[in-house]
Scaffold this motif. Structure first.
Motif, short mmCIF file in Angstrom:
data_model
loop_
_atom_site.label_atom_id
_atom_site.label_comp_id
_atom_site.label_asym_id
_atom_site.label_seq_id
_atom_site.Cartn_x
_atom_site.Cartn_y
_atom_site.Cartn_z
N LYS A 1 0.02 -5.70 61.59
CA LYS A 1 -0.79 -4.48 61.57
C LYS A 1 -1.18 -4.10 60.14
O LYS A 1 -2.13 -3.36 59.93
N ALA A 2 -0.38 -4.60 59.17
CA ALA A 2 -0.65 -4.30 57.77
C ALA A 2 -1.37 -5.44 57.06
O ALA A 2 -2.31 -5.21 56.29
N LEU A 3 -0.91 -6.67 57.32
CA LEU A 3 -1.45 -7.83 56.63
C LEU A 3 -2.83 -8.20 57.15
O LEU A 3 -3.12 -8.01 58.34
N PRO A 4 -3.73 -8.75 56.32
CA PRO A 4 -3.56 -9.01 54.89
C PRO A 4 -4.06 -7.88 54.00
O PRO A 4 -3.99 -7.97 52.79
N GLN A 5 -4.55 -6.79 54.61
CA GLN A 5 -5.16 -5.74 53.79
C GLN A 5 -4.13 -5.01 52.92
O GLN A 5 -4.41 -4.64 51.78
N THR A 6 -2.94 -4.78 53.45
CA THR A 6 -1.90 -4.05 52.72
C THR A 6 -0.56 -4.74 52.93
O THR A 6 -0.38 -5.48 53.92
N PRO A 7 0.42 -4.53 52.06
CA PRO A 7 1.74 -5.11 52.26
C PRO A 7 2.47 -4.40 53.42
O PRO A 7 2.15 -3.25 53.76
N PRO A 8 3.46 -5.06 54.03
CA PRO A 8 4.18 -4.47 55.16
C PRO A 8 4.85 -3.14 54.83
O PRO A 8 5.09 -2.33 55.73
N SER A 9 5.16 -2.90 53.56
CA SER A 9 5.81 -1.64 53.18
C SER A 9 4.98 -0.43 53.59
O SER A 9 5.52 0.66 53.81
N GLN A 10 3.66 -0.59 53.72
CA GLN A 10 2.81 0.53 54.11
C GLN A 10 3.05 0.96 55.55
O GLN A 10 2.63 2.05 55.96
N LEU A 11 3.75 0.13 56.29
CA LEU A 11 4.09 0.46 57.67
C LEU A 11 5.38 1.26 57.76
O LEU A 11 5.66 1.89 58.78
N LEU B 1 7.17 2.95 54.62
CA LEU B 1 7.44 3.97 53.62
C LEU B 1 6.84 5.33 54.02
O LEU B 1 5.80 5.39 54.70
N TYR B 2 7.47 6.39 53.56
CA TYR B 2 6.96 7.74 53.85
C TYR B 2 5.54 7.90 53.33
O TYR B 2 4.71 8.56 53.96
N SER B 3 5.28 7.29 52.18
CA SER B 3 3.94 7.38 51.59
C SER B 3 2.98 6.34 52.12
O SER B 3 1.83 6.25 51.66
N GLY B 4 3.42 5.53 53.07
CA GLY B 4 2.58 4.46 53.60
C GLY B 4 1.34 4.97 54.30
O GLY B 4 1.34 6.04 54.92
N ARG B 5 0.28 4.18 54.27
CA ARG B 5 -1.01 4.61 54.83
C ARG B 5 -1.13 4.34 56.32
O ARG B 5 -2.04 4.88 56.97
N ILE B 6 -0.25 3.49 56.88
CA ILE B 6 -0.39 3.16 58.31
C ILE B 6 0.94 3.35 59.04
O ILE B 6 1.24 2.64 60.00
N THR B 7 1.74 4.32 58.61
CA THR B 7 3.05 4.54 59.24
C THR B 7 2.91 4.92 60.71
O THR B 7 3.81 4.66 61.51
N ASP B 8 1.78 5.54 61.08
CA ASP B 8 1.60 5.96 62.47
C ASP B 8 1.39 4.78 63.41
O ASP B 8 1.45 4.94 64.63
N LYS B 9 1.18 3.59 62.87
CA LYS B 9 0.97 2.42 63.71
C LYS B 9 2.28 1.74 64.14
O LYS B 9 2.27 0.80 64.93
N LEU B 10 3.42 2.20 63.62
CA LEU B 10 4.70 1.59 63.98
C LEU B 10 5.07 1.94 65.41
O LEU B 10 5.12 3.11 65.79
#
Length: 464
Positions: A362-372, A374-383
């Motif tokens: 859901k994160a790769l390749p546009q962003t690293p998996p940490s964005q899924l 971390l609190y500051s991640g941009r796609i945390t709602d996709k988990l």
């Protein structure tokens, strides 16, 4: 086919020119210079130099240091086949552990693998914290609040919740502390080089987190280098003992690995704490800088060995449970830490990777998996919380079975029975430092008084 042919025809002259330039030009004008520079400086140093040049402030590197100095791969478990027999049934190898056995309400876990402190807000998203709690509960182990507060979502999902009474003060007061299954007084962290100020600007704190931390609108938050109001080691001793008097659950102290570890332990030994967490420099984090991660502290292996040795030398080992943390990632690491004297291990980064599993797409390749995560991640709602919890539980269960099989091979009926005689190394310095078997010598079998080359009689051997 036509498109592929056309692309190859277009790329061929460019490739020819690049190859010719690489093979013929002198170094100052040769692209190959970047290879030699990378060998000298390392790709990581070059990239971090560019980031520093762009930002002009300290870097924030999630998930910890790439510098791993703990020699786990130079140590092996030592199986037994004939002079002592393997344990007959690996499924019956006991995996339970107890943290703080002398507390009024000891923490009894099904497995000796615990989820370490990764805070909601300062580190992870609420969804990821909920998934970790849910997955740990499915495997019969604990999760940890980290430097945050007790939030309903995590408490409801967790079977066992360890809470950090920390230097920011968000987890304090009877209402919070009475919800915990163990209290962990957090005085340092390996990936932060011990204890330093950790500020969090107001604009990074969302509404739900602000309510959990009881902050006013526009108010920033700081985890300080020391507990506010504490000026001397005696202040900390008094604090730990006061906590023990008020609560029935185990109370522990967490410190970072340091070459002064014996001095730190000498202070903890003056408290009534139930357990000690030692966090090596290889531990993960969400936000510390590379200098603290890579250059400050002591590796997990050395920290653990020296901690257990000091406790044993001072006849204190039975008083304190010991939890090892920092860069432990495989069942082999966990087993070796237990054999060196730990009662349990904490895991963090590897738990996140297991929980995210295939959801990283859901994160790769546009962003690293940490964005899924971390609190500051941009796609945390996709988990997907349920999937993440199930994958974490699967990981923990898989690790446990492999640990049972290894314990069977070395003839143990419980993971807690592992000891240093079950370890061997080909490195003399490691053998001498850790007090384990050295493979390049004719060590006698423990309990058998013989010389090399003698035929053993059955009655001479420690058969089980």
């Amino acid at each position: 086919m036509l498109l592929s042919w056309m692309m190859m025809k277009m790329m061929d002259p460019m490739a020819d020119e690049a190859m010719a330039k690489t093979l013929t030009e002198d170094y100052p004008d040769n692209p190959f210079l970047m290879v030699t520079v990378a060998e000298k400086l390392s790709p990581r140093a070059i990239m971090e130099a560019a980031m520093r040049a762009e930002a002009g402030k300290e870097l924030v590197r999630p998930l910890g240091s790439p510098v791993v100095l703990s020699p786990w791969d130079k140590i092996l478990l030592n199986p037994k086949q004939l002079f002592q027999l393997p344990y007959p049934d690996y499924t019956q190898v006991a995996t339970q552990t107890v943290i703080g056995p002398y507390a009024k309400r000891p923490l009894r876990l099904d497995i000796p693998i615990m989820i370490t402190g990764m805070s909601y807000g300062g580190s992870l998203s609420l969804l990821m914290k909920t998934a970790l709690a849910q997955g740990a509960a499915m495997a019969g182990t604990s999760t940890n609040t980290g430097e945050s507060a007790v939030v309903k979502e995590e408490r409801d999902a967790a079977r066992y919740l360890v809470g950090q009474y920390h230097r920011g003060g968000q987890l304090s007061g009877r209402e919070q502390l009475e919800q915990l299954d163990a209290i962990e007084i957090q005085l340092g962290q390996g990936a932060w080089g011990g204890a330093v100020d950790e500020p969090m600007p107001a604009e990074q704190i969302g509404r739900h987190l602000r309510k959990a931390w009881q902050l006013e609108a526009g108010q920033s938050h700081t985890v300080y280098a020391r507990m506010p109001g504490k000026q001397t080691p005696q202040d900390y001793i008094n604090m730990v003992n006061a906590m023990k008097e008020q609560y029935e659950v185990p109370v522990g102290v967490k410190i970072a690995g340091t070459d002064y570890i014996e001095y730190e332990l000498a202070v903890i030994a003056q408290t009534q704490a139930d357990y000690i967490v030692v966090d090596g420099s290889e531990g993960g984090t969400s936000a510390s800088n590379p200098t603290l991660q890579d250059n400050v502290g002591l590796p997990t292996f050395h920290t653990l060995v020296r901690t257990v040795d000091w406790l044993e030398d001072n006849h204190l080992r039975d008083r304190f449970s010991v939890i090892a943390a920092g860069g432990l990632t495989t069942p082999g690491h966990f087993l070796k830490a237990l054999a060196l004297g730990a009662d349990a291990v904490y895991i963090g980064t590897i738990a996140l990777m297991a929980a995210m599993q295939a959801q990283v797409v859901k994160a790769l390749p546009q962003t690293p998996p940490s964005q899924l995560a971390l609190y500051s991640g941009r796609i945390t709602d996709k988990l997907d919380v349920d999937k993440a919890a199930r994958h974490l539980a699967n990981f923990l269960n898989s690790c446990t079975v492999e640990m049972q099989l290894a314990a069977q091979a070395v003839g143990k009926q419980a993971l807690k029975d592992l000891e240093r005689t079950d370890l061997v190394t080909v490195e003399r310095d490691l053998a001498e430092f850790a007090g384990i078997r050295y493979a390049a010598s004719h060590r006698q079998v423990p309990g058998a008084a013989t010389q090399p080359g003698k035929y053993y009689q059955p009655e001479e051997l420690p058969l089980h």
